[in-house]
Write an enzyme that holds these catalytic residues in place. Structure first.
Site, PDB file in Angstrom:
ATOM      1  N   ALA A  19     -51.852 -28.917 -53.878  1.00 57.44           N
ATOM      2  CA  ALA A  19     -50.892 -28.729 -54.960  1.00 57.44           C
ATOM      3  C   ALA A  19     -51.229 -29.544 -56.202  1.00 57.44           C
ATOM      4  O   ALA A  19     -50.481 -29.504 -57.175  1.00 57.44           O
ATOM      5  CB  ALA A  19     -49.495 -29.074 -54.456  1.00 57.44           C
ATOM      6  N   VAL A  26     -59.237 -37.739 -58.105  1.00 58.17           N
ATOM      7  CA  VAL A  26     -60.120 -36.707 -58.659  1.00 58.17           C
ATOM      8  C   VAL A  26     -60.106 -35.436 -57.802  1.00 58.17           C
ATOM      9  O   VAL A  26     -59.967 -34.315 -58.301  1.00 58.17           O
ATOM     10  CB  VAL A  26     -61.570 -37.267 -58.762  1.00 58.17           C
ATOM     11  CG1 VAL A  26     -62.546 -36.196 -59.232  1.00 58.17           C
ATOM     12  CG2 VAL A  26     -61.601 -38.476 -59.691  1.00 58.17           C
ATOM     13  N   GLU A 174     -48.912 -49.403 -51.325  1.00 59.25           N
ATOM     14  CA  GLU A 174     -49.653 -48.260 -50.769  1.00 59.25           C
ATOM     15  C   GLU A 174     -50.194 -48.560 -49.381  1.00 59.25           C
ATOM     16  O   GLU A 174     -51.068 -47.856 -48.860  1.00 59.25           O
ATOM     17  CB  GLU A 174     -50.782 -47.874 -51.733  1.00 59.25           C
ATOM     18  CG  GLU A 174     -50.282 -47.461 -53.118  1.00 59.25           C
ATOM     19  CD  GLU A 174     -49.765 -46.014 -53.192  1.00 59.25           C
ATOM     20  OE1 GLU A 174     -50.402 -45.122 -52.597  1.00 59.25           O
ATOM     21  OE2 GLU A 174     -48.720 -45.779 -53.840  1.00 59.25           O
ATOM     22  N   HIS A 250     -57.172 -46.222 -54.737  1.00 63.36           N
ATOM     23  CA  HIS A 250     -56.895 -47.205 -53.680  1.00 63.36           C
ATOM     24  C   HIS A 250     -58.164 -48.016 -53.482  1.00 63.36           C
ATOM     25  O   HIS A 250     -59.269 -47.490 -53.636  1.00 63.36           O
ATOM     26  CB  HIS A 250     -56.565 -46.522 -52.337  1.00 63.36           C
ATOM     27  CG  HIS A 250     -55.245 -45.821 -52.300  1.00 63.36           C
ATOM     28  ND1 HIS A 250     -55.081 -44.569 -51.767  1.00 63.36           N
ATOM     29  CD2 HIS A 250     -54.014 -46.218 -52.702  1.00 63.36           C
ATOM     30  CE1 HIS A 250     -53.809 -44.213 -51.848  1.00 63.36           C
ATOM     31  NE2 HIS A 250     -53.143 -45.198 -52.411  1.00 63.36           N
ATOM     32  N   CYS A 369     -58.964 -42.890 -44.845  1.00 63.42           N
ATOM     33  CA  CYS A 369     -57.579 -42.602 -45.265  1.00 63.42           C
ATOM     34  C   CYS A 369     -56.774 -42.060 -44.105  1.00 63.42           C
ATOM     35  O   CYS A 369     -55.562 -42.217 -44.053  1.00 63.42           O
ATOM     36  CB  CYS A 369     -57.546 -41.524 -46.344  1.00 63.42           C
ATOM     37  SG  CYS A 369     -58.355 -41.957 -47.861  1.00 63.42           S
TER      38      CYS A 369
HETATM   39  O1  SUG Z   1     -52.066 -40.279 -52.132  1.00 62.64           O
HETATM   40  N1  SUG Z   1     -53.643 -37.170 -51.798  1.00 62.64           N
HETATM   41  C1  SUG Z   1     -53.457 -38.513 -51.311  1.00 62.64           C
HETATM   42  C2  SUG Z   1     -54.757 -39.068 -50.777  1.00 62.64           C
HETATM   43  C3  SUG Z   1     -54.570 -40.403 -50.113  1.00 62.64           C
HETATM   44  C4  SUG Z   1     -55.843 -41.077 -49.781  1.00 62.64           C
HETATM   45  N2  SUG Z   1     -55.607 -42.270 -49.090  1.00 62.64           N
HETATM   46  C5  SUG Z   1     -56.369 -43.375 -49.154  1.00 62.64           C
HETATM   47  N3  SUG Z   1     -57.288 -43.553 -50.050  1.00 62.64           N
HETATM   48  N4  SUG Z   1     -56.113 -44.311 -48.318  1.00 62.64           N
HETATM   49  C6  SUG Z   1     -52.914 -39.415 -52.414  1.00 62.64           C
HETATM   50  O2  SUG Z   1     -53.351 -39.261 -53.571  1.00 62.64           O
HETATM   51  C7  SUG Z   1     -52.906 -34.989 -52.653  1.00 62.64           C
HETATM   52  C8  SUG Z   1     -51.830 -33.967 -52.361  1.00 62.64           C
HETATM   53  C9  SUG Z   1     -52.003 -32.724 -53.163  1.00 62.64           C
HETATM   54  O3  SUG Z   1     -52.476 -32.778 -54.294  1.00 62.64           O
HETATM   55  O4  SUG Z   1     -51.646 -31.619 -52.652  1.00 62.64           O
HETATM   56  C10 SUG Z   1     -52.611 -36.368 -52.088  1.00 62.64           C
HETATM   57  O5  SUG Z   1     -51.456 -36.713 -51.904  1.00 62.64           O
END
Ligand code: SUG
Length: 446
Positions: A19, A26, A174, A250, A369
């Site tokens: 979404a 990115v 986070e 992160h 992650c």
């Molecule tokens: O929070 N992506 C997550 C990815 C999290 C990655 N986690 C770590 N690096 N630990 C975020 O940005 C994308 C959902 C979307 O676009 O549909 C999303 O939430």
């Protein structure tokens, strides 16, 4: 007493979709509105969990959250029967609906911060769910995360659960994505490294704030206080602000640690020299390996695109370490060359194993992650809900469960389909039986 690290991976939920919800991430923006494949996403995750189990490690499973979040949609003014709420939200606020449908709880590195009992003042394992205030869709997670953690670590003698920090950007937290622990044996007292992106309040500094910096030092310090971590067991270090907006939202996108190894990019931290000195001084009796990757070997852009540092470094039963990397690292010449060389060097890392977690990667979530690390003594492990620990049998059961409930494709317009809500609830209701969680979801509590 022996201790071990247990990785609790997030099971990808049945509504996994793209979404474009995470500005600063990115991959999430690049994949916005693509078709997702929830079934493969869940199976890719399960295959990684099973592979770690097969390597002789103890592997846990964390249940996904209830999605769509109808309670939030109603709180925001959408009315009527469930199907009417979904239809109205789709028509008037499709982004809000998508947020309430996100399967983002799969990235359990953001579920909570966990401190092992050997670090904390009351010698219990401490859990603080992350409030994830920086992104609306993620801010919907902490209450259910807390319920699930309490259902897995359900013994007051060993485990202490805190409420997530106040829901304000001042305390933007986070979780473990900005937290690494260095130690000798897992059972030893360790050094907990809290990395933050910004100061919520610092009158002496101009607001340096980078758009994508999600974690504040105020949050990191509050978590350390709650967990009873003394000064000599903690380090607080700022992320290098220059790379945050390049996709390092992160710290675990640019650094990862395990036992006596810290693997990080040259541009990961602000004042790297002072930081390394503090780590060395606080772990002075430990032989540490600082593996710093220079920009001229791997650029920040390559690191962000391949998630070289969003790898897991795990210790095998023979004490050697293996890197669990996404296949993107194998397909990038600079990164593959770097890793091929790394395993020949004088560090504990002796192997790299590549995994296809592409459905998660397309939303900015690599192998690291997808997992929450929980270091446990044997006694503490015995007090963990055993139904959430991976086994050959659980692997088979969860694959069958995915096969019978998950769709092969979700397109943006599918989010208005009330059938998807029914499918998701049916799946989760069965899952709570498989994982013996009780009624952790709101729809089960009415
Ligand atoms: O929070 N992506 C997550 C990815 C999290 C990655 N986690 C770590 N690096 N630990 C975020 O940005 C994308 C959902 C979307 O676009 O549909 C999303 O939430």
């Amino acid at each position: 007493m022996k201790s071990l690290e247990v990785n609790f991976d997030g099971l990808v939920g049945p509504t996994h979709n793209y979404a474009g919800l995470s500005e600063g991430n990115v991959a999430s923006l690049k994949s916005a509105h693509d078709r997702s494949n929830p079934k493969s996403a869940a199976k890719q995750g399960l295959a990684k969990m099973k592979a770690l189990h097969d390597l002789g490690l103890t592997q846990g499973v964390l249940a996904p959250q209830e999605r769509p979040d109808l309670y939030t949609l109603r709180r925001l003014g959408f009315k009527g029967k469930d199907a009417e709420v979904l239809a109205q939200a789709y028509k008037e606020a499709p982004n809000v609906l998508a947020a309430c449908y996100s399967a983002s709880s799969m990235w359990t590195a953001n579920a909570a911060t966990v401190s092992p009992s050997s670090d904390t003042c009351n010698k219990k394992v401490h859990f603080t769910p992350a409030n994830l205030t920086n992104k609306f869709h993620r801010s919907l997670e902490p209450d259910t995360t807390g319920n699930i953690l309490k259902a897995i670590f359900a013994n007051d003698e060993y485990f202490e659960h805190h409420k997530h920090l106040n829901d304000s950007d001042h305390f933007g937290d986070e979780g473990a994505a900005n937290h690494t622990r260095l130690c000798g044996d897992y059972a030893d007292a360790g050094l907990e490294i809290f990395t933050f992106g910004r100061f919520a309040f610092n009158p002496d500094m101009p607001k340096p704030q980078k758009f994508a910096a999600r974690q504040t030092i105020e949050a990191s310090r509050a978590v350390a206080r709650l967990h009873g971590l003394s000064d000599d067991k903690t380090v607080f270090v700022q992320q290098n602000p220059d790379v945050i907006d390049a996709g390092v939202f992160h710290n675990d996108v640019i650094a990862v640690g395990n036992q006596n190894v810290l693997f990080y990019h040259e541009q990961a931290f602000l004042n790297t020299g002072a930081f390394i000195e503090e780590v060395n001084q606080k772990l002075e009796h430990q032989e540490l390996h600082f593996i710093q990757v220079p920009s001229n070997e791997v650029s920040v852009q390559d690191a962000v695109n391949t998630y070289l540092f969003n790898t897991q470094i795990v210790t095998l039963p023979d004490s050697s370490m293996v890197i669990i990397a996404p296949s993107h690292c194998e397909n990038n010449l600079n990164v593959k060359t770097y890793l091929d060389r790394l395993i020949t060097k004088n560090t504990p890392i002796k192997q790299v194993k590549y995994f296809d977690v592409n459905e998660s990667m397309k939303n900015g979530g690599g192998p690291a992650c997808l997992r929450l690390r929980v270091t446990l003594s044997e006694q503490e492990l015995a007090a963990v809900n055993p139904a959430c620990i991976m086994s050959d049998n659980l692997y088979r059961r969860l694959n069958t469960w995915v096969d019978s409930h998950y769709r092969d494709v979700i397109k943006p317009e599918d989010l208005q389909d009330p059938q998807l809500l029914i499918e998701s609830r049916t799946a989760l209701d069965e899952l709570t039986d498989i994982l013996n969680l009780g009624s952790v979801y709101k729809f089960q509590q009415v």
